[in-house]
Write a protein that holds these residues in place. Sequence first.
Motif, PDB file in Angstrom:
ATOM      1  N   ILE A  14       0.842  -1.192   0.000  1.00  0.00           N
ATOM      2  CA  ILE A  14       0.000   0.000   0.000  1.00  0.00           C
ATOM      3  C   ILE A  14       0.882   1.249   0.000  1.00  0.00           C
ATOM      4  O   ILE A  14       0.648   2.193  -0.747  1.00  0.00           O
ATOM      5  CB  ILE A  14      -0.960  -0.010   1.213  1.00  0.00           C
ATOM      6  CG1 ILE A  14      -1.969  -1.153   1.051  1.00  0.00           C
ATOM      7  CG2 ILE A  14      -1.671   1.322   1.364  1.00  0.00           C
ATOM      8  CD1 ILE A  14      -2.877  -1.369   2.237  1.00  0.00           C
ATOM      9  N   ALA A  15       1.947   1.198   0.810  1.00  0.00           N
ATOM     10  CA  ALA A  15       2.854   2.349   0.859  1.00  0.00           C
ATOM     11  C   ALA A  15       3.427   2.618  -0.535  1.00  0.00           C
ATOM     12  O   ALA A  15       3.496   3.767  -0.986  1.00  0.00           O
ATOM     13  CB  ALA A  15       3.977   2.085   1.855  1.00  0.00           C
ATOM     14  N   PHE A  16       3.802   1.553  -1.226  1.00  0.00           N
ATOM     15  CA  PHE A  16       4.406   1.738  -2.550  1.00  0.00           C
ATOM     16  C   PHE A  16       3.407   2.231  -3.589  1.00  0.00           C
ATOM     17  O   PHE A  16       3.812   2.712  -4.637  1.00  0.00           O
ATOM     18  CB  PHE A  16       5.076   0.453  -3.022  1.00  0.00           C
ATOM     19  CG  PHE A  16       6.485   0.317  -2.521  1.00  0.00           C
ATOM     20  CD1 PHE A  16       7.275   1.444  -2.344  1.00  0.00           C
ATOM     21  CD2 PHE A  16       7.025  -0.917  -2.234  1.00  0.00           C
ATOM     22  CE1 PHE A  16       8.566   1.339  -1.865  1.00  0.00           C
ATOM     23  CE2 PHE A  16       8.321  -1.043  -1.749  1.00  0.00           C
ATOM     24  CZ  PHE A  16       9.091   0.101  -1.574  1.00  0.00           C
ATOM     25  N   SER A  17       2.120   2.140  -3.284  1.00  0.00           N
ATOM     26  CA  SER A  17       1.162   2.680  -4.239  1.00  0.00           C
ATOM     27  C   SER A  17       1.213   4.219  -4.226  1.00  0.00           C
ATOM     28  O   SER A  17       0.677   4.855  -5.113  1.00  0.00           O
ATOM     29  CB  SER A  17      -0.254   2.187  -3.922  1.00  0.00           C
ATOM     30  OG  SER A  17      -0.756   2.799  -2.761  1.00  0.00           O
ATOM     31  N   PHE A  33       6.371  10.922  -2.234  1.00  0.00           N
ATOM     32  CA  PHE A  33       4.938  10.666  -2.116  1.00  0.00           C
ATOM     33  C   PHE A  33       4.178  11.240  -3.310  1.00  0.00           C
ATOM     34  O   PHE A  33       4.471  12.341  -3.772  1.00  0.00           O
ATOM     35  CB  PHE A  33       4.427  11.300  -0.820  1.00  0.00           C
ATOM     36  CG  PHE A  33       2.989  10.997  -0.555  1.00  0.00           C
ATOM     37  CD1 PHE A  33       2.635   9.869   0.160  1.00  0.00           C
ATOM     38  CD2 PHE A  33       2.001  11.842  -1.026  1.00  0.00           C
ATOM     39  CE1 PHE A  33       1.305   9.581   0.403  1.00  0.00           C
ATOM     40  CE2 PHE A  33       0.667  11.563  -0.789  1.00  0.00           C
ATOM     41  CZ  PHE A  33       0.315  10.435  -0.072  1.00  0.00           C
ATOM     42  N   THR A  34       3.210  10.486  -3.787  1.00  0.00           N
ATOM     43  CA  THR A  34       2.387  10.974  -4.883  1.00  0.00           C
ATOM     44  C   THR A  34       1.050  10.256  -4.916  1.00  0.00           C
ATOM     45  O   THR A  34       0.931   9.120  -4.439  1.00  0.00           O
ATOM     46  CB  THR A  34       3.095  10.769  -6.234  1.00  0.00           C
ATOM     47  OG1 THR A  34       2.238  11.267  -7.248  1.00  0.00           O
ATOM     48  CG2 THR A  34       3.384   9.309  -6.498  1.00  0.00           C
ATOM     49  N   PHE A  35       0.041  10.920  -5.485  1.00  0.00           N
ATOM     50  CA  PHE A  35      -1.247  10.262  -5.730  1.00  0.00           C
ATOM     51  C   PHE A  35      -1.371   9.843  -7.186  1.00  0.00           C
ATOM     52  O   PHE A  35      -2.375   9.285  -7.602  1.00  0.00           O
ATOM     53  CB  PHE A  35      -2.405  11.207  -5.383  1.00  0.00           C
ATOM     54  CG  PHE A  35      -2.721  11.255  -3.919  1.00  0.00           C
ATOM     55  CD1 PHE A  35      -3.224  10.122  -3.279  1.00  0.00           C
ATOM     56  CD2 PHE A  35      -2.530  12.409  -3.182  1.00  0.00           C
ATOM     57  CE1 PHE A  35      -3.518  10.155  -1.920  1.00  0.00           C
ATOM     58  CE2 PHE A  35      -2.826  12.441  -1.830  1.00  0.00           C
ATOM     59  CZ  PHE A  35      -3.312  11.319  -1.195  1.00  0.00           C
ATOM     60  N   ASP A  36      -0.312  10.137  -7.968  1.00  0.00           N
ATOM     61  CA  ASP A  36      -0.358   9.912  -9.411  1.00  0.00           C
ATOM     62  C   ASP A  36      -0.791   8.512  -9.810  1.00  0.00           C
ATOM     63  O   ASP A  36      -1.501   8.331 -10.792  1.00  0.00           O
ATOM     64  CB  ASP A  36       1.032  10.168 -10.032  1.00  0.00           C
ATOM     65  CG  ASP A  36       1.272  11.637 -10.252  1.00  0.00           C
ATOM     66  OD1 ASP A  36       0.372  12.421  -9.888  1.00  0.00           O
ATOM     67  OD2 ASP A  36       2.337  11.990 -10.776  1.00  0.00           O
ATOM     68  N   ASN A  37      -0.311   7.524  -9.040  1.00  0.00           N
ATOM     69  CA  ASN A  37      -0.609   6.147  -9.415  1.00  0.00           C
ATOM     70  C   ASN A  37      -2.106   5.876  -9.381  1.00  0.00           C
ATOM     71  O   ASN A  37      -2.618   5.104 -10.171  1.00  0.00           O
ATOM     72  CB  ASN A  37       0.112   5.185  -8.489  1.00  0.00           C
ATOM     73  CG  ASN A  37       1.602   5.378  -8.572  1.00  0.00           C
ATOM     74  OD1 ASN A  37       2.151   5.466  -9.661  1.00  0.00           O
ATOM     75  ND2 ASN A  37       2.256   5.486  -7.425  1.00  0.00           N
ATOM     76  N   TYR A  38      -2.791   6.539  -8.441  1.00  0.00           N
ATOM     77  CA  TYR A  38      -4.234   6.369  -8.362  1.00  0.00           C
ATOM     78  C   TYR A  38      -4.916   7.047  -9.534  1.00  0.00           C
ATOM     79  O   TYR A  38      -5.866   6.524 -10.112  1.00  0.00           O
ATOM     80  CB  TYR A  38      -4.756   6.896  -7.022  1.00  0.00           C
ATOM     81  CG  TYR A  38      -4.405   5.968  -5.891  1.00  0.00           C
ATOM     82  CD1 TYR A  38      -5.271   4.954  -5.522  1.00  0.00           C
ATOM     83  CD2 TYR A  38      -3.182   6.075  -5.237  1.00  0.00           C
ATOM     84  CE1 TYR A  38      -4.929   4.059  -4.520  1.00  0.00           C
ATOM     85  CE2 TYR A  38      -2.836   5.197  -4.239  1.00  0.00           C
ATOM     86  CZ  TYR A  38      -3.716   4.191  -3.880  1.00  0.00           C
ATOM     87  OH  TYR A  38      -3.380   3.300  -2.897  1.00  0.00           O
ATOM     88  N   VAL A  39      -4.404   8.230  -9.875  1.00  0.00           N
ATOM     89  CA  VAL A  39      -4.978   8.948 -11.016  1.00  0.00           C
ATOM     90  C   VAL A  39      -4.791   8.104 -12.276  1.00  0.00           C
ATOM     91  O   VAL A  39      -5.715   7.900 -13.065  1.00  0.00           O
ATOM     92  CB  VAL A  39      -4.305  10.328 -11.177  1.00  0.00           C
ATOM     93  CG1 VAL A  39      -4.836  11.037 -12.408  1.00  0.00           C
ATOM     94  CG2 VAL A  39      -4.532  11.158  -9.924  1.00  0.00           C
ATOM     95  N   ASP A  67      -7.813  -0.129 -19.649  1.00  0.00           N
ATOM     96  CA  ASP A  67      -7.424  -1.539 -19.792  1.00  0.00           C
ATOM     97  C   ASP A  67      -7.330  -2.219 -18.433  1.00  0.00           C
ATOM     98  O   ASP A  67      -7.737  -3.361 -18.252  1.00  0.00           O
ATOM     99  CB  ASP A  67      -6.057  -1.654 -20.483  1.00  0.00           C
ATOM    100  CG  ASP A  67      -6.141  -1.271 -21.937  1.00  0.00           C
ATOM    101  OD1 ASP A  67      -7.259  -1.300 -22.481  1.00  0.00           O
ATOM    102  OD2 ASP A  67      -5.101  -0.932 -22.531  1.00  0.00           O
ATOM    103  N   LEU A  68      -6.737  -1.474 -17.485  1.00  0.00           N
ATOM    104  CA  LEU A  68      -6.565  -2.024 -16.147  1.00  0.00           C
ATOM    105  C   LEU A  68      -7.928  -2.305 -15.516  1.00  0.00           C
ATOM    106  O   LEU A  68      -8.156  -3.348 -14.917  1.00  0.00           O
ATOM    107  CB  LEU A  68      -5.768  -1.027 -15.302  1.00  0.00           C
ATOM    108  CG  LEU A  68      -5.396  -1.445 -13.894  1.00  0.00           C
ATOM    109  CD1 LEU A  68      -4.496  -2.658 -13.926  1.00  0.00           C
ATOM    110  CD2 LEU A  68      -4.687  -0.300 -13.177  1.00  0.00           C
ATOM    111  N   ASN A  72      -0.271  -1.596  -7.754  1.00  0.00           N
ATOM    112  CA  ASN A  72      -0.405  -1.489  -6.300  1.00  0.00           C
ATOM    113  C   ASN A  72      -1.602  -0.620  -5.942  1.00  0.00           C
ATOM    114  O   ASN A  72      -2.345  -0.920  -5.012  1.00  0.00           O
ATOM    115  CB  ASN A  72       0.851  -0.859  -5.681  1.00  0.00           C
ATOM    116  CG  ASN A  72       2.033  -1.801  -5.711  1.00  0.00           C
ATOM    117  OD1 ASN A  72       2.005  -2.793  -6.421  1.00  0.00           O
ATOM    118  ND2 ASN A  72       3.052  -1.498  -4.943  1.00  0.00           N
ATOM    119  N   ALA A  73      -1.761   0.478  -6.690  1.00  0.00           N
ATOM    120  CA  ALA A  73      -2.874   1.382  -6.414  1.00  0.00           C
ATOM    121  C   ALA A  73      -4.196   0.657  -6.621  1.00  0.00           C
ATOM    122  O   ALA A  73      -5.099   0.737  -5.788  1.00  0.00           O
ATOM    123  CB  ALA A  73      -2.784   2.615  -7.316  1.00  0.00           C
TER     124      ALA A  73
END
Lengths: 282, 284, 359
Positions: free
Chosen positions: A39-42, A55-61, A68-69, A253-254
């Motif tokens: 979770i941290a790595f997300s 730290f970033t929220f980019d992966n969630y965006v 596709d995901l 991960n996200a």
Amino acid sequence: MAQTLKPGSGPLDYGNRTWLKILFAAIFFALYAPIFTLIAFSFNTDKRGVVWRGFTFDNYVKAWNNADLQEAMLNSLTIAFISTIIATILGSMVALVLWRFRFPFKAGYEGVMSLPIVIPEICMGVSLLLFFTNAGMMAWSVSFVWPFNLINIIIAHVAFCFPFVAIVVRSRLVGFNRQLEEASKDLGASEWQTFWNVIVPFMMPGLIAGALLAFTLSLDDFVITYFTSGPETVTFPVKVYSLVRRGVSPEINAASTALIVITVVATVLAMKLQAPDKSGKG
Amino acid sequence: MDSWKVNPRVFWTLFTPGTFWLVLFFLIPLGWLFHDSFSDKISITETQFTGTLANYIRAFDAVYLTIIWKSVWISAVATALCLLTAYPIAFGICFAPAKWKPLLLLLVILPFWINLLIRTYALIAVFRTQGYLNLVLGWVGLGPYEMLYNDGAVIVGLVYVYMPFMVLPLYATIERLDRSFLEASLDLGGSQVQTFFKVTLPLTMPGIVTGIILVFIPCLGSFLTPAMLGGANAIMIGNVIEDQFKAANDWPFGSALSFLLMYVTFGALALRAFLASRSKGVDV
Amino acid sequence: MTTHRPRFSAKRRSVLKGLGALGLGLTFLPRNSLSAEEKKLNFYNWDTYIGETTLADFEKASGIEVKMDLFADNDELFAKLKAGNPGYDVICPTNDNLERMIKANMVVPLDHAKLPSFSNMDPVFQDAAFDPGRKYSIAYLWGTVGVGYRKSKVEGTVDSWKVLFEEPKYAGRIALLGDAKLVIGSALKYLGHSLNTTDPAILKQVEDLLIAGKKNVKVYADDNGQDLLASGDVDLTMEYNGDILQVMKEDDDISYAVPTQGGEMWQDCLAIPTGAPRPENAHAFINYIMDPQVEAAIADFVQYGTPNAAAKKLMSKEYTENPAIFPPPEVIAKCEPALYLGEDATKLRSEIWTRVQAA
């Protein structure tokens, strides 16, 4: 084991024993330590998720915008839901038959029934690939619209999940006191009423355990899914393994984190909505 | 237990669907590979049935026997560890306040809804030389230790992968364990320890046996965990089988290895069922 | 043994210059002949192994919707198609796997009349030992397998496979790839042989070398050698150039070299599998990929070497002069593509690899 009981804790209130709580918490911690890492790595800016970089929220965006995901995730969840329902029904029926009846070659039947547990995944995947291809089902399912084009995968998942359900439900049924069944019939209940009002409630923990097992197996299966999928049915594990070559991104991960959070929130909400006296069920 | 003749209608209703599915979507497909295991490869993609036993005989080569033996002991240790960790978990859940049970059960299973590969990566992040465990140990002046890429890491990895296969059957049997037996034991002067070993454990034996089967057998066939967490000689029989179906492109040999694995386990399970059906009462 | 020596000086295709990908796609598509086929295409590839917008751009240009299905490695691709083609139109196998598929009639010949952009390819990639005359395939991306290492932990520069195979100095700091073909091939190069050697006596030497060197090896990595290197678990790893390149971007201390003995030079190809339901669309797609703009976008995103001379001209210096993507010519001269050596040779190598791992 704790011999000195604290006030208020009866001899069978194991749930209140400190040593059990500590052990329980320790095992849970061990179980979740890698998950918290994940979770941290997300939230990590590092593309490969090996070293912490920021730290970033980019992966969630990105995961949110990655059609596709989401399609892969949706396919996997759909397959898992449908397979779990069918596998739980089939598995319970097999468990009931094995528990209730004596019949010729029963030991052999039980052995055959456990073969899907024994067989190496790739062997089962390849054999199903050959079967579906030769039976024309491979080409046939491709022409279907979603979710019917998942049919081969679902068939395969049911085939390897339901023996797991059967064996779990069966181990639950062993503890059943047949006198309860007789009592029910003596009191005038029909076979069906007895089954539904006496046997099913007793089976319930087994059913829940079996269904959870089937869902877990189905959701995470890669090998068998890979060999039984058509060209337009990418599932989440297939996507993840295919990413290995170029690096599994923290987007995965996200997405996994989102799945966990949604499940936990949904469960807590469901528990809150349930009447307190029903919440103990299962 | 009734004879099937007592109530044939119920028997066939329950018997047919699962058997049908198993025969059509498992045994018949498997027939191809069974056939293949007695075949010779005649080209890149074709095999020809010759009734040969060469594929089976090849499996008795010393190198494969070594690998099989290694797979067996690693799986056995992993299964034992799994039982030791899963029992308290299942026990804890069953004796937890009723309203917490669904959440606890879900929390045990939830980690396993994350893709195996992602989970394994996470496990590596925790255990590697510069990982979090060594970081924490470093705070108290220990380490760093090399914890990954050895047999121990494979065992821990397998425990982590197959935990739910042990927890769930245990949960199913411990839940609604008839507590009057435990009370009786305690009332009659048995200690908690005696009660556990003489009453609780035997009563939950069906779940334990099921859990052992469900963990030990898949462990034998696992290939990703040894490949990712094991060191230079981590190879297990699952890796060899995978290799035959993939890189080596030798389906007849891969099939023969798979069937050998199946014959042995099938034999063991059928024997268990046979013995159980003869001994009355304890029927697991 | 044919050696590939890309000389990227090749011919000009000035016609193509300035034309956007979109316009090109349209120009090259034989529109009317398409009407017979459904506007769809199933492409079988690795995830993210294409430009970020390539498929969407192609759909815009041609009206053909591309569905990309995914596999994880060549052996999976082969195993899946071995039983029959469930509906794929274009696949992306690596050279030796492609050769095996050609020999097993699992791919169909290309109609070069429908592939005018083929002339954009560098001449060295217009022919191949594994596919003479490029009858069945076109080159998609290529690369090498060499040594990724942490500069601060390794003395001098890495120029020999010795560091991986018999250098006690780095014991416990080494990862090899868990891939029979690559490990045995690299060891053969180290011993001065072709990586396609099938002589059992020489392969026995390789087996002995690998078993003796095993005590130094920490792990046979499952294609995650770059992660092991980045996290500091190992200091030297056998890996694909593109994988190391990814971590090099984030960590200055990491470098990549192909040893002077040479190594495997692989090529991922595009081909049409036997039984492809939409061969017209497949040709249109393959032709589109060879367009310089399109291929340049792919190469820029994926960061592997492009075989497309016209596309390479459009690339930045950072890419074209990167020795991890395009190793120096004298190293390239020593590299070889792996060939398909027949089933017996495959079996022999698989057995050697099993024995090495079990030793």
